[in-house]
Design an enzyme around this catalytic site. Structure first.
Site, PDB file in Angstrom:
ATOM      1  N   SER A  99       0.833  -1.192   0.000  1.00  0.00           N
ATOM      2  CA  SER A  99       0.000   0.000   0.000  1.00  0.00           C
ATOM      3  C   SER A  99       0.870   1.245   0.000  1.00  0.00           C
ATOM      4  CB  SER A  99      -0.891  -0.001   1.249  1.00  0.00           C
ATOM      5  OG  SER A  99      -1.548   1.228   1.440  1.00  0.00           O
ATOM      6  N   TYR A 104      -3.000  -0.458  10.454  1.00  0.00           N
ATOM      7  CA  TYR A 104      -2.902  -0.724   9.019  1.00  0.00           C
ATOM      8  C   TYR A 104      -1.541  -0.295   8.483  1.00  0.00           C
ATOM      9  CZ  TYR A 104      -4.221  -0.922   4.096  1.00  0.00           C
ATOM     10  OH  TYR A 104      -4.276  -1.217   2.753  1.00  0.00           O
ATOM     11  N   LYS A 114       1.314  -2.756   6.859  1.00  0.00           N
ATOM     12  CA  LYS A 114       1.734  -2.626   5.466  1.00  0.00           C
ATOM     13  C   LYS A 114       3.217  -2.281   5.353  1.00  0.00           C
ATOM     14  CE  LYS A 114      -2.010  -3.808   3.377  1.00  0.00           C
ATOM     15  NZ  LYS A 114      -2.055  -5.047   2.567  1.00  0.00           N
TER      16      LYS A 114
END
Length: 301
Positions: free
Chosen positions: A142, A155, A159
């Site tokens: 990402s 998150y 990532k």
């Protein structure tokens, strides 16, 4: 119509998180190229629906990527039923938003478990096949791997972790003839992102990003770039392409984000009280309420 010219034709590919979003779209595109596709995920009915829409050899397994024993069983079953695996796409992922201090510890931990540990378990389960086939592993990462954002600590941490994991794995496996790639994706039109926009904390976060960075891209566009990366065994793929430029300024991004957040977050919180979102989207809800069958690793089609 299946593509007879694809270099992957007749080979077997595994896609995790294949019930919806990028994973489902990649499964469709791989199928069109004549690839035998193993679809893995938490949502049995959704997996079965995607599988039944494919024209070639495809099977699905409802399984939790964080369950090591179940993933080992699925890996053996895929090999027996579809043949040795040449491609693995580690796409399964969940997200939550909100202030770290107000987040539920179990939910925060679950994001790390699915996104980072689940990717490692996926790689471990299918590594014997990839070594035998001199195959290719694609890690879905990402923009959050490159530049962390406030209100998305789990998150972003996960990532950043999968990016480092993929880099390390690539270095370990290069002499074995196994390729490892990283797909850097931005906001994509999935259930997860549509759900994120329902929460003021994440809607405001995206709205205050620079115009190109806040755009939501069609899932088919992102999947098409990722599948081309699989065909080319690319070390990195960016969807959209401009994300590549962020690699050259990534060292400058944290202080810039911190400076903007210092002034913007208090103003935004006066308009909306920031609260934890829980796991986002239908995929997040499915992970929360996963069935006992998902842990058994039984085939669905």
């Amino acid at each position: 119509m299946r593509d007879a010219a694809c270099p992957l034709r007749g080979r077997t590919a595994v896609v995790t998180g294949a019930a919806r979003g990028i994973g489902a779209a990649m499964a469709v595109r791989l199928d069109r190229r004549g690839v035998n596709v193993a679809l893995l995920g938490r949502e049995g009915s959704r997996l079965a629906a995607v599988t039944s829409s494919l024209s070639g050899r495809a099977l699905c397994w409802e399984v939790d990527v964080t369950d090591e024993d179940a993933m080992e069983r699925v890996a053996g079953d895929v090999r027996d039923r579809l043949g040795p695996v040449s491609v693995v796409v580690a796409n399964a992922g969940v997200a939550e938003g909100g202030p770290f201090a107000r987040s539920d510890p179990a939910t925060w931990r679950r994001v790390i478990e699915v996104n980072l540990i689940g990717s490692a378990i996926t790689a471990r389960a299918f590594l014997p096949d990839l070594l035998a086939s001199h195959g290719y592993y694609l890690q879905i990462a990402s923009l959050a791997s490159i530049g962390a954002a406030p209100m998305m600590s789990a998150y972003c941490a996960s990532k950043a972790g999968v990016e480092s994991f993929a880099h390390s794995l690539r270095a370990e496996l290069a002499h074995e003839g196994v390729g490892v790639g990283i797909a850097y994706v931005n906001w994509t039109d999935t259930d997860m992102i549509r759900d994120a926009d329902q929460h003021p904390v994440l809607r405001e976060l995206r709205a205050h990003m620079p115009k190109p960075a806040r755009k939501v891209y069609p899932v088919e566009t992102v999947a098409a770039r990722a599948v081309r990366a699989v065909e080319r065994r690319s070390a990195a793929v960016y969807a959209p392409a401009w994300l590549r430029a962020t690699q050259f300024v990534r060292a400058a991004m944290p202080p810039v984000v911190t400076l903007l957040s210092k002034y913007e977050l208090p103003r935004l919180e006066r308009k909306n009280t920031f609260a934890a979102t829980g796991l986002l989207g239908a995929g997040g809800r499915a992970d929360t309420t996963g069935s006992e069958r998902s842990r058994s690793g039984q085939p669905e089609g």
